[in-house]
Design an enzyme around this catalytic site. Sequence first.
Site, mmCIF file in Angstrom:
data_model
loop_
_atom_site.group_PDB
_atom_site.id
_atom_site.type_symbol
_atom_site.label_atom_id
_atom_site.label_comp_id
_atom_site.label_asym_id
_atom_site.label_seq_id
_atom_site.Cartn_x
_atom_site.Cartn_y
_atom_site.Cartn_z
ATOM 1 N N ALA A 85 -13.251 -0.490 2.895
ATOM 2 C CA ALA A 85 -14.014 -0.294 2.247
ATOM 3 C C ALA A 85 -12.677 0.867 1.114
ATOM 4 O O ALA A 85 -13.307 2.026 0.838
ATOM 5 C CB ALA A 85 -14.775 1.216 1.991
ATOM 6 N N ALA A 135 -9.126 -2.354 -2.959
ATOM 7 C CA ALA A 135 -9.310 -3.612 -2.604
ATOM 8 C C ALA A 135 -11.329 -4.246 -2.690
ATOM 9 O O ALA A 135 -11.427 -4.461 -3.005
ATOM 10 C CB ALA A 135 -8.653 -4.233 -2.254
ATOM 11 N N PHE A 186 9.628 4.453 -12.157
ATOM 12 C CA PHE A 186 9.373 4.048 -11.033
ATOM 13 C C PHE A 186 10.840 2.728 -10.663
ATOM 14 O O PHE A 186 11.325 2.266 -10.998
ATOM 15 C CB PHE A 186 7.712 3.582 -10.867
ATOM 16 C CG PHE A 186 7.141 4.107 -9.720
ATOM 17 C CD1 PHE A 186 6.673 5.773 -9.481
ATOM 18 C CD2 PHE A 186 7.033 3.907 -8.395
ATOM 19 C CE1 PHE A 186 6.101 5.624 -9.587
ATOM 20 C CE2 PHE A 186 6.348 4.581 -7.312
ATOM 21 C CZ PHE A 186 5.563 5.708 -7.777
ATOM 22 N N ASP A 209 -6.397 -5.171 11.483
ATOM 23 C CA ASP A 209 -7.589 -5.943 12.322
ATOM 24 C C ASP A 209 -7.371 -6.770 11.515
ATOM 25 O O ASP A 209 -7.623 -7.920 12.334
ATOM 26 C CB ASP A 209 -8.612 -4.420 11.866
ATOM 27 C CG ASP A 209 -8.242 -3.691 12.389
ATOM 28 O OD1 ASP A 209 -7.012 -2.539 12.860
ATOM 29 O OD2 ASP A 209 -9.328 -2.361 12.727
ATOM 30 N N GLN A 240 8.039 -3.176 4.295
ATOM 31 C CA GLN A 240 8.525 -2.145 3.534
ATOM 32 C C GLN A 240 8.972 -0.860 3.814
ATOM 33 O O GLN A 240 8.146 -0.497 4.593
ATOM 34 C CB GLN A 240 8.275 -2.062 2.376
ATOM 35 C CG GLN A 240 8.333 -1.171 1.676
ATOM 36 C CD GLN A 240 7.862 -1.116 0.259
ATOM 37 O OE1 GLN A 240 7.122 -0.609 -0.064
ATOM 38 N NE2 GLN A 240 8.496 -1.908 -0.588
ATOM 39 N N HIS A 261 9.593 2.938 3.335
ATOM 40 C CA HIS A 261 9.448 3.610 1.878
ATOM 41 C C HIS A 261 11.442 4.398 2.564
ATOM 42 O O HIS A 261 10.991 5.235 3.094
ATOM 43 C CB HIS A 261 8.282 4.412 1.506
ATOM 44 C CG HIS A 261 8.363 4.706 0.826
ATOM 45 N ND1 HIS A 261 9.416 6.298 -0.118
ATOM 46 C CD2 HIS A 261 7.195 4.653 -0.461
ATOM 47 C CE1 HIS A 261 8.569 6.235 -0.909
ATOM 48 N NE2 HIS A 261 7.453 5.537 -1.622
ATOM 49 N N LEU A 289 4.767 10.561 3.912
ATOM 50 C CA LEU A 289 5.126 10.036 2.760
ATOM 51 C C LEU A 289 5.508 10.703 2.064
ATOM 52 O O LEU A 289 4.626 11.911 1.234
ATOM 53 C CB LEU A 289 4.229 8.648 1.762
ATOM 54 C CG LEU A 289 4.442 8.260 0.865
ATOM 55 C CD1 LEU A 289 5.799 7.250 1.429
ATOM 56 C CD2 LEU A 289 4.093 7.324 0.051
ATOM 57 N N SER A 332 6.370 10.624 -2.198
ATOM 58 C CA SER A 332 6.012 9.282 -2.737
ATOM 59 C C SER A 332 7.076 9.015 -4.592
ATOM 60 O O SER A 332 8.438 10.390 -4.288
ATOM 61 C CB SER A 332 5.083 10.020 -4.071
ATOM 62 O OG SER A 332 5.155 8.667 -5.002
ATOM 63 N N GLU A 333 7.862 8.326 -4.433
ATOM 64 C CA GLU A 333 8.410 7.476 -5.556
ATOM 65 C C GLU A 333 8.718 8.458 -6.840
ATOM 66 O O GLU A 333 9.729 8.354 -7.251
ATOM 67 C CB GLU A 333 8.523 6.391 -5.561
ATOM 68 C CG GLU A 333 10.172 5.067 -6.022
ATOM 69 C CD GLU A 333 10.076 3.870 -5.593
ATOM 70 O OE1 GLU A 333 10.062 3.303 -7.160
ATOM 71 O OE2 GLU A 333 9.547 3.618 -4.594
ATOM 72 N N ARG A 390 12.621 -0.028 -3.676
ATOM 73 C CA ARG A 390 12.758 0.307 -2.427
ATOM 74 C C ARG A 390 13.366 -0.537 -1.217
ATOM 75 O O ARG A 390 14.262 0.480 -0.353
ATOM 76 C CB ARG A 390 11.587 0.560 -1.886
ATOM 77 C CG ARG A 390 10.533 1.252 -2.029
ATOM 78 C CD ARG A 390 8.949 1.393 -2.494
ATOM 79 N NE ARG A 390 8.192 2.156 -2.785
ATOM 80 C CZ ARG A 390 6.993 1.929 -2.546
ATOM 81 N NH1 ARG A 390 5.893 1.468 -2.369
ATOM 82 N NH2 ARG A 390 6.796 3.155 -3.566
ATOM 83 N N HIS A 441 6.802 1.472 5.694
ATOM 84 C CA HIS A 441 4.695 1.640 4.518
ATOM 85 C C HIS A 441 4.441 0.343 4.300
ATOM 86 O O HIS A 441 3.263 0.917 4.077
ATOM 87 C CB HIS A 441 5.875 2.223 3.929
ATOM 88 C CG HIS A 441 5.011 2.969 2.156
ATOM 89 N ND1 HIS A 441 4.143 4.061 2.006
ATOM 90 C CD2 HIS A 441 5.076 2.095 0.991
ATOM 91 C CE1 HIS A 441 3.789 4.110 1.123
ATOM 92 N NE2 HIS A 441 4.110 2.820 0.348
ATOM 93 N N ARG A 461 7.918 -4.772 -1.705
ATOM 94 C CA ARG A 461 7.139 -4.705 -2.561
ATOM 95 C C ARG A 461 7.587 -3.482 -3.684
ATOM 96 O O ARG A 461 8.184 -2.751 -3.692
ATOM 97 C CB ARG A 461 5.999 -4.124 -2.380
ATOM 98 C CG ARG A 461 4.904 -3.584 -3.489
ATOM 99 C CD ARG A 461 3.165 -3.373 -2.847
ATOM 100 N NE ARG A 461 3.576 -1.478 -2.063
ATOM 101 C CZ ARG A 461 3.460 -0.970 -2.615
ATOM 102 N NH1 ARG A 461 4.011 -0.502 -3.831
ATOM 103 N NH2 ARG A 461 3.766 -0.002 -1.681
ATOM 104 N N SER A 510 1.593 -1.898 -5.392
ATOM 105 C CA SER A 510 -0.020 -1.882 -4.826
ATOM 106 C C SER A 510 -1.020 -1.369 -4.850
ATOM 107 O O SER A 510 -1.953 -2.452 -5.041
ATOM 108 C CB SER A 510 0.609 -1.157 -3.391
ATOM 109 O OG SER A 510 0.673 0.727 -3.630
#
Length: 612
Positions: free
Chosen positions: A13, A16, A116, A229, A248, A250, A260, A262-263, A294, A361, A402, A407
């Site tokens: 959930a 995606a 970015f 999983d 990847q 990060h 993290l 963030s970028e 990255r 990451h 990526r 993402s």
Amino acid sequence: MQTHQYDVVIVGAGGAGMRAALEASGEVRTAVISKLYPTRSHTGAAQGGMCAALANVEEDNWEWHTFDTVKGGDYLVDQDAAEIMAKEAIDAVLDLERMGLPFNRTPEGKIDQRRFGGHTRNHGEAAVRRSCYAADRTGHMILQTLYQNCVKQDVEFFNEFYVLDLIVDHDLSAGHVPDGEEVNATGVVAYDLATGEIHIFQAKAIIFATGGAGKIYKTTSNAHTLTGDGMALALRRGFPLEDMEFFQFHPTGLAGLGILLSEAARGEGGILRNGDGERFMERYAPTIKDLAPRDIVARSMANEVREGRGAGPNKDYVLLDLTHLEPAHIDAKLPDITEFARTYLGIEPYTEPVPVYPTAHYAMGGIPTNVDAEVLRNNTDVVRGLYAAGEVACVSVHGSNRLGTNSLLDINVFGKRAGRTAAAYAKTATFRDLPEDAADSVIATLDEMRGRPNGERVSDIRRELQETMDANAQVFRTEDSLRTCLADIRTLQDRYKNVSVQDKGRLFNTDLLEALELGFLLDIAEVVVIGALNRKESRGGHFREDFPDRDDEKFMLHTMAYRRPLDDSATVESVDGTEGVFSEQSVFDTYKVMLGGKSVVQTRYEPMERKY
């Protein structure tokens, strides 16, 4: 034991899964199974933004976005999929806006966009503002927005249910299926955390959206629940995993913790400095500097430390410098990540640079799918009724590395496609009979673990796995380090057979479920390392110090990893019709891991040297 019947069952959930649920539930009866309450899913940890060539702030177009995605992925990206993602990115952002997502705005009231890493105009001329964002809480806002709309649309949720097996009518892990014979997914087996009861969900279509597997590493930005999983369940049923060697790292995890930053911090003007105060990225990527992709930034940081230019008393990290930015700008654009620095390191970002170091990451590999999110059981044939989207899947829009913000785009574009395709299939399909023993193996495993009076501790095996992965299969890899890692994994797999849990109860037994998740982690780690051993080149997130160059002649191929019985004489598919493009086979216990290859789809962009 309870049995449920739905047209479409979605496992996971996060972004995606819920984007697929919105698409499917308007057409057919849909259920979402999640081992977390939906708004606690890991999509909420994504900070920086979601990219689309809106051109709200600067000139941009989808072709430039496609090129950046292909180049950023070091040309292992399937270009047809990348084109689809870049084209549909604009509608994906506008869909979220119409659902109510509170994007930051320009003075004119348009969706604001920021720079970015790896996103450029005119095929690399300069960095471009392409990332649509909601401060540094973009993933959190997406998750909340999708959940609210799922509730509005009466999507049925089964929260804190752990899916522990996939039911198919042909188990490929038991041997070869004759050519031309269909393989169908028919349901899943789940464990209800609250009651300890087993549930079977029968479905015409199943969508896996279970996320990544970052917990194979110790230093990771991933939540405790990201244990691979869905990937492991597909592997155990004999379906391949694609490109698992590409993980990847990060660049900007809080040093020593992996949490993290963030970028977006660099997108807003943050600068990486070594222990001497030098802006070292000018040496590694002179054109776009700190906004290089990255994988390049992470290796550059690690190299600074390895060559003795790190910061701190042990010279084991570098510094992210925001001190030249106005505090009001930091508060408006980066409120969460600066608060992380204060909370976890006691650093004041207004006046002090923040210690950072690469953190595991994102898994670029996963369950192979086509562009309609249908799962592949080899290079070409689909598993009927089985779909995957998000980090668990590999449609290969990320290749070997990526780009940041792709993402959140991936989960919305291919989550939507998965829901649409699964619903269309479910409308014409019929429910297939389930075997009477569908849940027997799960029940036996649970009873055995609960009933074992003593044995190996889950935490010990997990810690040792994560430590060897950090030490031997992280930013830099060699033949020797990977073989050490694989030997460690084999030893841990052997010890895992005797794992026991302290909690013998049935209600809210997280101890038991962590033991099962550890099995998934061991499966995934093995495939990651075997793939890395066989890819004797450096590309994207996979850097071999003993093979530092990219080798397009031998390795412009996707790795396809299969689990097969030891006595199975069937070969795996390769590109040129010969057996075993990657010929090394690894044997453990009752199965072997076989590696094959799959062609990379090229449309308009020929591989070239990757410079920034």
